[in-house]
Design a protein around this motif. Structure first.
Motif, PDB file in Angstrom:
ATOM      1  N   VAL A 132       8.895  38.610 -18.405  1.00  0.00           N
ATOM      2  CA  VAL A 132       9.605  39.361 -17.267  1.00  0.00           C
ATOM      3  C   VAL A 132      10.710  40.413 -18.009  1.00  0.00           C
ATOM      4  N   LEU A 133      11.584  39.778 -19.059  1.00  0.00           N
ATOM      5  CA  LEU A 133      12.513  40.574 -19.527  1.00  0.00           C
ATOM      6  C   LEU A 133      11.966  41.911 -20.179  1.00  0.00           C
ATOM      7  N   GLU A 134      11.031  41.597 -20.779  1.00  0.00           N
ATOM      8  CA  GLU A 134      10.468  42.625 -21.823  1.00  0.00           C
ATOM      9  C   GLU A 134      10.098  43.702 -20.796  1.00  0.00           C
ATOM     10  N   ASP A 135       9.332  43.400 -19.737  1.00  0.00           N
ATOM     11  CA  ASP A 135       9.172  44.267 -18.863  1.00  0.00           C
ATOM     12  C   ASP A 135      10.444  45.068 -18.245  1.00  0.00           C
ATOM     13  N   VAL A 136      11.428  44.431 -17.936  1.00  0.00           N
ATOM     14  CA  VAL A 136      12.514  44.963 -17.391  1.00  0.00           C
ATOM     15  C   VAL A 136      13.323  45.774 -18.484  1.00  0.00           C
ATOM     16  N   ILE A 137      13.306  45.453 -19.863  1.00  0.00           N
ATOM     17  CA  ILE A 137      13.720  46.284 -20.701  1.00  0.00           C
ATOM     18  C   ILE A 137      13.313  47.598 -20.936  1.00  0.00           C
ATOM     19  N   SER A 138      11.786  47.403 -20.833  1.00  0.00           N
ATOM     20  CA  SER A 138      10.905  48.553 -21.021  1.00  0.00           C
ATOM     21  C   SER A 138      10.803  49.447 -20.029  1.00  0.00           C
ATOM     22  N   GLY A 139      11.533  49.048 -18.789  1.00  0.00           N
ATOM     23  CA  GLY A 139      11.344  49.880 -17.792  1.00  0.00           C
ATOM     24  C   GLY A 139      10.184  49.884 -16.822  1.00  0.00           C
ATOM     25  N   TYR A 140       9.294  48.794 -17.170  1.00  0.00           N
ATOM     26  CA  TYR A 140       8.038  48.594 -16.460  1.00  0.00           C
ATOM     27  C   TYR A 140       8.168  48.180 -14.990  1.00  0.00           C
ATOM     28  N   LEU A 141       9.334  47.540 -14.961  1.00  0.00           N
ATOM     29  CA  LEU A 141       9.746  47.062 -13.622  1.00  0.00           C
ATOM     30  C   LEU A 141      10.984  47.499 -12.957  1.00  0.00           C
ATOM     31  N   GLY A 142      10.793  48.228 -11.695  1.00  0.00           N
ATOM     32  CA  GLY A 142      11.814  48.971 -11.071  1.00  0.00           C
ATOM     33  C   GLY A 142      12.879  47.896 -10.570  1.00  0.00           C
ATOM     34  N   GLU A 143      13.882  48.226  -9.847  1.00  0.00           N
ATOM     35  CA  GLU A 143      14.917  47.652  -9.383  1.00  0.00           C
ATOM     36  C   GLU A 143      14.514  46.541  -8.589  1.00  0.00           C
ATOM     37  N   GLN A 144      13.943  46.786  -7.407  1.00  0.00           N
ATOM     38  CA  GLN A 144      13.570  45.577  -6.556  1.00  0.00           C
ATOM     39  C   GLN A 144      12.531  45.070  -7.014  1.00  0.00           C
ATOM     40  N   GLU A 145      11.490  45.380  -7.614  1.00  0.00           N
ATOM     41  CA  GLU A 145      10.604  44.132  -8.186  1.00  0.00           C
ATOM     42  C   GLU A 145      11.051  43.461  -9.355  1.00  0.00           C
ATOM     43  N   GLY A 146      11.920  44.332 -10.405  1.00  0.00           N
ATOM     44  CA  GLY A 146      12.485  43.278 -11.092  1.00  0.00           C
ATOM     45  C   GLY A 146      13.656  42.317 -10.586  1.00  0.00           C
ATOM     46  N   ALA A 147      14.368  42.614  -9.678  1.00  0.00           N
ATOM     47  CA  ALA A 147      15.186  41.534  -9.131  1.00  0.00           C
ATOM     48  C   ALA A 147      14.490  40.528  -8.451  1.00  0.00           C
ATOM     49  N   ARG A 148      13.410  40.867  -7.858  1.00  0.00           N
ATOM     50  CA  ARG A 148      12.601  39.734  -7.578  1.00  0.00           C
ATOM     51  C   ARG A 148      11.933  38.536  -8.337  1.00  0.00           C
ATOM     52  N   ARG A 149      11.600  39.167  -9.474  1.00  0.00           N
ATOM     53  CA  ARG A 149      10.656  38.463 -10.422  1.00  0.00           C
ATOM     54  C   ARG A 149      11.896  37.620 -11.308  1.00  0.00           C
ATOM     55  N   LEU A 150      13.107  38.196 -11.321  1.00  0.00           N
ATOM     56  CA  LEU A 150      14.325  37.666 -12.039  1.00  0.00           C
ATOM     57  C   LEU A 150      14.738  36.460 -11.168  1.00  0.00           C
TER      58      LEU A 150
END
Length: 384
Positions: A132-150
């Motif tokens: 999940v963090l790799e996807d966040v760092i790379s910008g693959y996850l947007g604000e909403q989806e990233g927040a949900r996954r985290l």
């Protein structure tokens, strides 16, 4: 009952302890019942993890100073090493010199098996968090989806967090396998802070103001398993974008070398350049951070400092040409440039700052998933 039957019953009692709700505690209690002697598990820092009786006193530091544990008694105790993936992580101590060494060795093996089982569970969770963090760092996850996954991993990015990034020269396998906190394993809880491995670096996400304390503990751990241990700490931010920027800030601080280093605001250009060289990294986010004082000033005062800076760079720093394109007097332009320097703390005529501002203003024009290669494909900065 024969001696063989007695030994079998004792070994069976120890093995059955691993099925209890708190296996290691049950194992130590079973060993105490069999031997009638005080028993303890002590980590290699001298911390007593389990002791039966609970109030028994142990010369813990003296016991763990003998590595590996000696065959003979130490401070009136018989010791056996408890290993996790082939590495000693604790000692099993029994007071008295008449203890059965075979039984103690068997108990130490069982203790290692239980720690390995629990460690594997936590390692699996960290692997999922790392993805999940790799996807966040790379910008693959947007604000909403990233927040949900985290949030699924217990992290509420609505609150400010600091990012701690650490590295050490050594075996990546050891970095992943060596336990940080045996208390966490014994209590069967999750890590006290979100921790994972990204690109062979330890990454921790901790609440605001906890970063420096955690970073020092992280450095101590890394120094114990590898050389040139380095740890960087970001400033606190909220949101997925804040977590992403914090990672690059903390990672950039590693360049300071051995020890613990807190991110300095003036180091952001280097973080910007490093991040922009990595495919998929959201250059726009980093650019917005680098130009934040100007963006905020423009928003509050309805000014055009970012546009002025962009045009000044597009005209290669030619004041006359820039003033003509903006339809303002040269003195007006100079006043704007001085204000830009005051707000950013940077001299716009400095070659290094010029390159920094060029990257930042160019990145601000790009889509949030752009990277440096797409920036150069454009060839020049956008015109107004």
């Amino acid at each position: 009952m024969t001696a063989a039957d007695s030994d079998f019953a004792d070994h069976r009692a120890l093995a059955d302890a691993l099925t209890a709700e708190r296996p290691l505690h049950a194992l130590v209690r079973a060993l105490h019942r069999i031997s009638s002697a005080p028993v303890a598990v002590i980590d290699l820092h001298g911390g007593v993890l389990v002791s039966v009786p609970e109030r028994a006193e142990w010369m813990a530091e003296e016991l763990v100073a003998v590595s590996p544990p000696a065959d003979g008694p130490v401070a009136g105790c018989v010791l056996r090493s408890v290993e996790l993936e082939g590495e000693p992580v604790a000692v099993l101590a029994m007071r008295g010199q008449g203890a059965s060494t075979k039984l103690l060795s068997f108990a130490a093996t069982l203790a290692g098996i239980e720690l390995s089982r629990r460690h594997a569970i936590l390692s699996g969770r960290r692997e999922l968090l790392g993805q999940v963090l790799e996807d966040v760092i790379s910008g693959y996850l947007g604000e909403q989806e990233g927040a949900r996954r985290l949030l699924d991993h217990g992290l509420d990015v609505g609150k400010p967090h600091e990012v701690v990034v650490g590295s050490a020269e050594g075996s990546p396998r050891r970095l992943r396998s060596y336990p940080w906190n045996l208390h966490t394993l014994l209590t069967q809880q999750n890590d006290p802070h979100l921790r994972t491995i990204v690109d062979d670096r330890v990454v921790l996400v901790v609440p605001e103001q906890a970063g420096l304390f955690v970073a020092r503990l992280c450095h101590e751990h890394l120094a114990s398993i590898g050389s040139n241990a380095r740890v960087g700490v970001s400033k606190p931010r909220a949101g997925v974008r804040g977590l992403r920027l914090g990672y690059f800030e903390a990672r950039n601080a590693l360049a300071e070398g051995y020890g613990v280093h807190v991110h300095r605001t003036q180091d952001l250009p280097t973080a910007l350049l490093i991040a922009s060289l990595e495919a998929g990294v959201p250059l726009r986010d980093l650019s917005a951070e680098a130009l934040a004082p100007l963006v905020e000033y423009d928003r509050k005062n309805d000014t055009l400092l970012v546009d002025t800076l962009r045009r000044y760079l597009a005209e290669d720093g030619d004041v006359g040409a820039t003033a003509a394109r903006l339809f303002v007097h040269r003195n007006t332009l100079r006043n704007r440039l001085r204000l830009i320097e005051e707000l950013t703390g940077r001299d716009v005529s400095s070659p290094s700052n010029y390159a920094h501002f060029w990257l930042a203003t160019s990145g601000l024009d790009l889509h949030s998933s752009a990277n440096l290669s797409s920036l150069f494909e454009r060839g020049t900065v956008q015109d107004d």
